[in-house]
Design an enzyme around this catalytic site. Structure first.
Site, PDB file in Angstrom:
ATOM      1  N   LYS A   1       0.850  -1.181   0.000  1.00  0.00           N
ATOM      2  CA  LYS A   1       0.000   0.000   0.000  1.00  0.00           C
ATOM      3  C   LYS A   1       0.888   1.233   0.000  1.00  0.00           C
ATOM      4  O   LYS A   1       1.847   1.318   0.768  1.00  0.00           O
ATOM      5  CB  LYS A   1      -0.926  -0.002   1.221  1.00  0.00           C
ATOM      6  CG  LYS A   1      -2.024  -1.060   1.143  1.00  0.00           C
ATOM      7  CD  LYS A   1      -2.944  -0.983   2.349  1.00  0.00           C
ATOM      8  CE  LYS A   1      -4.119  -1.943   2.217  1.00  0.00           C
ATOM      9  NZ  LYS A   1      -5.084  -1.527   1.182  1.00  0.00           N
TER      10      LYS A   1
ATOM     11  N   LYS B   1     -13.871  -8.104  -3.996  1.00  0.00           N
ATOM     12  CA  LYS B   1     -14.093  -8.255  -2.562  1.00  0.00           C
ATOM     13  C   LYS B   1     -15.578  -8.589  -2.364  1.00  0.00           C
ATOM     14  O   LYS B   1     -16.427  -7.689  -2.402  1.00  0.00           O
ATOM     15  CB  LYS B   1     -13.739  -6.970  -1.817  1.00  0.00           C
ATOM     16  CG  LYS B   1     -12.261  -6.589  -1.856  1.00  0.00           C
ATOM     17  CD  LYS B   1     -12.032  -5.351  -0.995  1.00  0.00           C
ATOM     18  CE  LYS B   1     -10.546  -5.044  -0.823  1.00  0.00           C
ATOM     19  NZ  LYS B   1      -9.961  -4.382  -2.002  1.00  0.00           N
TER      20      LYS B   1
END
Length: 360
Positions: free
Chosen positions: A168, A273
């Site tokens: 990230k 997701k």
């Protein structure tokens, strides 16, 4: 004619505590509330199905202040509804009766009811992960933080045998982030280590091209959501000209016209997701449309507990994934539910000889 069954539902809340401050471009996470859904028939007390509704803060459509009230109302509404004794028909029924505005609730109900239908053994679907103990390759996740913290995570993932790392970015200076990637590349070629980047929409449209060009020099596999979701024309232009494959993530949330979005943007990959997209059927539909357009995909968890992670891993396994998935979140929490899920050597596996902790 198929037989039918009806169930009762209850929910249990658990607040999961992170082992460290989990930094993202949207802020730092210290805790994670999840809601376990219990599906049962009082006439069969030994047979219980478990699912998980886990809206993700600032992302899920059902991340609302009154979520618990909405969940209670939805479960009460489904008490006594007759479902046909067939997994696919159960999924179709839930798609019709549970609002798309409650994606995590729908996924939790899908999981709980299918678990019950399969005997209450935490088996959601036919899949090699559960049925044959077949491991799934996963990426190691590097959270945002200061350079020392991120470097220590990188070393840890390398020591643990990961050959795919996802980092990230957006929290520290971009040059420092590039230095971390250069460090990895000084030790491992692209054939030895796959590097993924997740920007969580942190780049402006103006700076995205410049930063993607810099990242491309380091043989990065892909970048997730380089610019904020909702900028369809800008994302389409970026995907068309990018030197680095782009994966849509937040862009998919709440989208009803899936084919239209994919045709408008034509990304190189999509990230799935199930908690955020509305469950099993919605995830399968995204994959079907992506494959028709030669768009790559992989599945990731959204910081669920092991109940949700187990369901997502089984769904991924049932779809025969060909590249590492994003399913390495089970060790993030001090107080996750003990389970047969095992993460080692860059894979997640289901160790059937191990027992599940009883949710409470």
């Amino acid at each position: 004619m198929l037989s039918t069954f009806s169930l009762r539902f209850e929910w249990i809340k658990r607040t999961l505590n992170f082992r460290f401050d989990a930094g993202t471009s949207r802020g730092v996470l210290k805790t994670r509330p999840v809601y376990w859904i219990k599906a049962f028939d009082p006439q069969q007390p030994e047979r219980v199905g478990w699912g998980e509704a886990a809206p993700l803060v600032k992302l899920s459509l059902d991340d609302t202040p009154d979520f618990e009230l909405l969940l209670e109302k939805e479960l009460s509404r489904l008490q006594g509804i007759n479902f046909e004794n067939d997994a696919e028909l159960v999924l179709l029924s839930l798609k019709k009766i549970v609002s798309p505005k409650l994606p995590s609730v729908r996924f939790g109900l899908e999981t709980a009811i299918l678990d019950f239908l399969n005997g209450g053994k935490k088996r959601i679907l036919p899949n090699p992960f559960f049925d044959k103990n077949q491991p799934i390759p996963i990426n190691g996740l590097i959270w945002m933080g200061d350079p020392e913290f991120m470097a220590s995570q990188i070393e840890e993932k390398i020591d643990q045998g990961f050959d795919c790392i996802k980092m990230k970015i957006g929290a520290i200076d971009f040059e420092q982030e590039l230095a971390l990637f250069k460090y990895i590349r000084s030790r491992f070629s692209k054939n030895e280590m796959t590097l993924r980047v997740d920007a969580n929409g942190a780049f402006s449209v103006e700076e995205a091209k410049i930063k993607l060009a810099e990242l491309a020099k380091l043989d990065i596999h892909s970048i997730e959501q380089p610019i904020p979701a909702g900028k369809i024309k800008e994302m389409a232009a970026l995907c068309k000209e990018t030197p680095l494959p782009i994966a849509l993530d937040e862009e998919l949330i709440g989208v009803l016209e899936k084919a239209e979005l994919l045709d408008s943007i034509m990304p190189q990959h999509i990230i799935l997701k199930p908690t955020l997209l509305g469950g099993i059927l919605e995830t399968r539909e995204w994959i079907r449309l992506a494959e028709e357009r030669n768009i790559g995909w992989w599945m990731t968890s959204a910081l669920e507990s092991n109940i949700g992670l187990n369901a997502i891993a089984q769904l991924a396994s049932s779809l025969n994934p060909t590249i590492p998935q994003g399913l390495g979140t089970g060790k993030l929490f001090y107080n996750n539910l003990d389970s047969p899920l095992l993460i080692e050597s860059g894979t997640i596996s289901y160790q059937s000889e191990l027992a599940w902790e009883n949710p409470s």
